[in-house]
Every structure is written in structure tokens, then in C-alpha cells.
Scaffold this motif. Sequence first.
Motif, short mmCIF file in Angstrom:
data_model
loop_
_atom_site.label_atom_id
_atom_site.label_comp_id
_atom_site.label_asym_id
_atom_site.label_seq_id
_atom_site.Cartn_x
_atom_site.Cartn_y
_atom_site.Cartn_z
N GLU A 175 0.88 -1.18 0.00
CA GLU A 175 0.00 0.00 0.00
C GLU A 175 0.92 1.22 0.00
OE1 GLU A 175 -2.49 0.65 3.42
OE2 GLU A 175 -3.96 1.78 2.25
N HIS A 180 -5.78 5.77 -2.13
CA HIS A 180 -5.03 6.95 -1.67
C HIS A 180 -4.87 7.92 -2.83
CE1 HIS A 180 -3.95 5.84 2.49
NE2 HIS A 180 -4.12 4.61 2.03
N HIS A 236 -9.97 0.46 0.00
CA HIS A 236 -10.81 1.16 0.99
C HIS A 236 -11.57 2.35 0.38
CE1 HIS A 236 -7.28 3.69 1.83
NE2 HIS A 236 -6.70 2.81 2.60
N ASP A 279 -8.19 -3.50 7.27
CA ASP A 279 -7.18 -2.43 7.42
C ASP A 279 -6.73 -2.37 8.88
OD1 ASP A 279 -5.45 -0.40 6.76
OD2 ASP A 279 -7.00 1.07 6.27
ZN LIG Z 1 -4.82 2.97 3.36
#
Ligand SMILES: [Zn+2]
Length: 382
Positions: free
Chosen positions: A133, A199, A220, A277
Motif C-alpha cells: 500500500e 489513496h 478502501h 485495514d
Molecule cells: Zn490505506
Amino acid sequence: MTQTLFRNGLVLDPEHAEPRAGSLLVADGRIEAFLSSEEATPEAAQVVELAGRALAPGFIDIHFHGATIFDALDAPAASLRQDAASILRHGVTAFLPTTIALDPAGLRHRVEGLAAAVADHKEGAAALGVHLEGPWISANAPGAQPPEAIRPYEPAEGRDVLDRGEGAIRMVTLAPEAPGAQELLAELGRRGVVPALGHTKASAEVTLDGFDRGARHVTHLFNAMGSFHHREPGAIGAALADDRATCDLICDGVHVHPAAVRAAARAKGEKLLLITDAIDPGASGELEGGRLTEDGPVWRLPGGTLAGSRLPLSDAIANAAAFGAMTQLEAVRAASLGPALLLGIESERGTLRPKARADLVVLEDDGSVAETWMGGERVYSA
Ligand SMILES: [Zn+2]
């Protein structure tokens, strides 16, 4: 041959439209057959009496930071073992240990250390590989990631990192608008690594271009992402409306409002997956951004920024049902077959198909985990 019969349960098979009352027969660590209540059961089998409780495939968490992100960069094996043991009680039988953005030297050490630890890993939930990530994400959407480690993808560095993690890196979350993202998407495609967008503050157009270039997942959804506006739908709008992409989200009721979980479930159907997460800061309780504090199902940095969850995946499943976003069976699918399909391992895991691994979870009526089984062996009992 060793046979185990999980008798008189409510079998939550993600490849069936409805839960089915009956039994599941396991032989030599593999699924053998579903048996309806009328069918004769083999006499030699060891019996696990379910007494009406639900039986599901083991859960798969494709976004789990655990304790390893707090470890020495080149020595994650002990933390990986600790993580793999601790998540059995949440019904998780396989996961992707997930990194955060690191400076170039740190990232090299982390990837090498994790790849070696994953290769040697034997006990507890299966470590299927590594999810990177970052660091190739947007500095404008860092979430709790250290902003100074976020940087553009540069092919020489990127290929070196991917080479060091060869075979172990299964998924990379990147921002499609970040410099070098197009080259990164091409590189991931060549290597068979799942490219996920996240992100990001990308526009809908740039996000759709990312899907055109092979991105097939969104990390997410809603968190660390530009917002949805009807004239500027951004990554959220693009992801919700495009069938090429699966999405995952953190179903803790804090990271994402229950109404947003319902909206996403209606838009994505079976393409919405559940993740945790989750992070496990242990005694130190520090991230680079400062000391972490517990706040219900989440961790926060000083100033209140969300910094990962304390959410068991079994709770994410129960929440999705309680929020009215999914049935229990759909929520189980979103944490088993859904992630297995994304990773291309659905013949082995995330399913109750004959010959698949007998990784199984027995659930109480409230959705909590009563027992977890891996390869036909009981590995957790509440
Ligand atoms: Zn993240």
C-alpha cells in the motif's frame, strides 16, 4: 482416509443463492460434499455437531497491517507469526500482510524481509503474499501514511522492489494520477500482480483511464479518496459505476457511514469486498505521525486522523448485515470468495467447492466465531 462431518448446520456457500440446511463432509483436509438433511451420512466420519449454527468458508483479508508494520524492517517473521495466530479467532484463514509507504532503503528491506517470512510461514492463517500500500500513492490523500515517504513511481526503483519481492507481492495500491502510474500499471500487468487504485484524488476520467490500463480493484473505497460530487464524481463515482473494478471497504461504521456501505453494496453487488485495514501497534503504540489512541473500532493519530482499524473481519461481516447492506451470506462471500476471485485462488480458498481446502468457520447466531478450521484441522475454538 480421515473424514470429518460438520453435521446439521446452516451452510453458507458463497456459490449458492441461499443458505442451505445440511452437513458438509470433509476428507483428508479437503471439501468432499454438501449433504442435505435427508442424505445418509458416512458412519466412519468424526462428527462436529453444528446444531443449526452457520458454517462458512474461511475468511480472507486482503488488507491487514497487523503488527508487522511496527517491526524492524528486515525482521518481520515473529510479527507475521503473531498476526497469523491472532486472526484465527476472527475466522481469517488467509491474508495479505500489507505494508505502508517507506523510504527507498526501508521499502527494500521490508519487501525482502516479508518475502522471506511469507516463504517460510507455516503456522496459523496462510500468508498469501504481500500487499504494497504505497509508496506510489498521492501525497494529497495520505490518510495515516507518512507523507515524506510518498513518491512518484520511478521504474528503476520500482522494478528493483518488485524483483526483491518476486513471487510474494500479490497486490499494489497506487494512485492513478501520481507520476509514473501508467508505467507502474503496465509493469504490474506484466508480472501478474493485482493493481488496485487508492489513496487518490484522481478525477473520474483519470480513474477510468486507470481501469483501461488494467487496474481492477479499488482500495478502501471512500477513505483517503477525493469526495463524490455530481459534477466531479472522482474516483468514488468512477469506481461505483464501473463493472471492471471490484472495491473493498472498512465496514466498522466509523471509516464509512452505514448509508454509504448500503449505497456501495447496491452499486457494486458481488464486486464489493470487505477488509479490516487492521493494525496492531502493541506496546509501543506509535506510528510515524505520533502516538495512537483507541476509539471504538478504530485507531486515531493525534489530531484525530483515522489510522487503521481494530476491526475483526468477522465483525465487518456482522456489521454489513446489521447495516442492511448485505445478507449474511453476501457478507460472507465479500470476505471469502470475493477476495479469492480477485487473487485468482478460488479453486483452493474462499469456497466450499469439492476439492477446495477445508478452511472453515463456525459462526454463532450473533456472527461471532465459534471455531476456525484449516485444512480439516481445528485451529481455534472460542
Ligand atoms: Zn490505506
